[in-house]
Enzyme design. Structure first.
Site, mmCIF file in Angstrom:
data_model
loop_
_atom_site.group_PDB
_atom_site.id
_atom_site.type_symbol
_atom_site.label_atom_id
_atom_site.label_comp_id
_atom_site.label_asym_id
_atom_site.label_seq_id
_atom_site.Cartn_x
_atom_site.Cartn_y
_atom_site.Cartn_z
ATOM 1 N N ARG A 208 6.266 41.459 56.424
ATOM 2 C CA ARG A 208 4.895 40.999 56.650
ATOM 3 C C ARG A 208 4.396 41.475 58.010
ATOM 4 O O ARG A 208 3.234 41.872 58.149
ATOM 5 C CB ARG A 208 4.833 39.463 56.553
ATOM 6 N N CYS A 284 3.401 32.451 63.695
ATOM 7 C CA CYS A 284 4.002 32.648 62.372
ATOM 8 C C CYS A 284 2.867 32.811 61.370
ATOM 9 O O CYS A 284 1.841 33.408 61.689
ATOM 10 C CB CYS A 284 4.929 31.485 62.022
#
Length: 326
Positions: A208, A284
């Site tokens: 990601r 995050c």
């Protein structure tokens, strides 16, 4: 390099021989035996289940709390004890009064030792600890290994709705704004020369971060912000095996956490982070597992550690954000 013994002692401090009333700051992590000692000594302890699941996981933390929990625990819904956000983001840091109201509803006083856990082992409880510590409630800890380690050591559990807590009085605290970053600060940081920028540690998976794997939130671009480094949260954790070959995560020993940090940012920058010479911000997907990196760094003694509350979701949702891939 720190010695293993001295580092472990710094965050696994036995509590049984000390009075909570005389402790200005509780250890960041405690074990089931230490929680049991607190309860046996009838200390002012508040136990909160802070379980949270990713939006693409079909499980409900409160429903599972009703089925099985540590005796005396109440459920802390991090999405409900939160401030509203213009982009509709969940579990953002609450207002000072909202935090105090939540504490009062749980029977928590400023002197209470708050013990936080989750049913994963370690996942969402560090975010809850970040909330308590950032509001100045230093008498707070995470049960390392959560409900799985509690059960693995043959401790009892209970089910059903918990008794209503006796409401306490909790004065409005003061938020430590230096421990949180907002979008404007992160956006400006992304434009700075790396030599003067804060280093952002990204807890998402490397795929990601690189932009080659999709985000779990539909329509959201993957990739990363400038002046950031990939540091997936699971590199600070290790798997333990309980009865029936059930596995669950706990924090690694401090030297291993330091090694994971060094592997991600290099020995020089890791040393500067631990000494407080290089400020870092953890991020995050939505601000949840950034708490794991925050707690791991605190276990190493890193003083200049903040959390980007919105994290990648808030950053990538804005069309003006600079996004890098690869």
């Amino acid at each position: 390099m720190f010695s293993r013994r001295s580092l472990l002692a710094s965050f696994h401090v036995p509590l049984s021989s000390r009075s909570i009333a005389t402790i200005s700051m509780a250890p960041l992590l405690i074990r089931p035996s230490e929680l049991n000692n607190l309860l046996k000594e009838k200390q002012d302890v508040a136990i909160l289940d802070a379980t949270w699941f990713m939006p693409n996981v079909p499980r409900n933390g409160y429903e599972e709390f009703l089925q099985k929990r540590i005796p005396g625990a109440h459920f802390l819904d991090l999405d409900k004890v939160a401030s509203s956000h213009p982009l509709g983001l969940k579990h953002m840091m609450p207002s000072e009064r909202a935090f105090a109201d939540a504490c009062e509803s749980f029977g928590i006083k400023p002197s209470s030792h708050v013990v936080l856990y989750d049913t994963h082992g370690i996942f969402s409880s560090p975010r809850a600890l970040f909330m308590f510590r950032t509001f100045g409630h230093s008498n707070s800890s995470v049960l390392d290994g959560g409900l799985p380690i509690w059960e693995s050591e043959s401790n009892s559990v209970e089910n059903g709705p918990p008794p209503e807590a006796e409401k306490a009085e909790y004065p409005t605290p003061r938020l430590d704004h230096g421990s949180i970053r907002d979008y404007d600060q992160i956006s400006k940081n992304a434009s700075l020369d790396p030599a003067v920028a804060e280093l952002v540690l990204d807890a998402r998976s490397r795929g990601r971060y690189l932009g080659v794997d999709p985000e779990p939130r539909p329509g959201l671009s993957s990739g990363h912000m400038p002046n950031s480094v990939s540091l997936p949260f699971n590199v600070f954790l290790e798997q333990k095996t309980g009865p029936g070959a059930n596995t669950f995560p706990v924090f690694k020993a401090a030297p291993d956490i330091q090694k994971a940090l060094e592997d991600a940012v290099g020995q020089d920058r890791a040393s500067r982070i631990i000494k407080g010479e290089l400020p870092v911000v953890t991020s995050c997907g939505s601000g949840m597992t950034a708490g794991i990196l925050w707690l791991g760094l605190k276990l190493l003694g890193a003083p200049q550690t903040a959390v980007y509350d919105e994290s990648w979701t808030g950053y990538a949702m804005r069309p003006t954000s600079k996004i890098e891939k690869n």
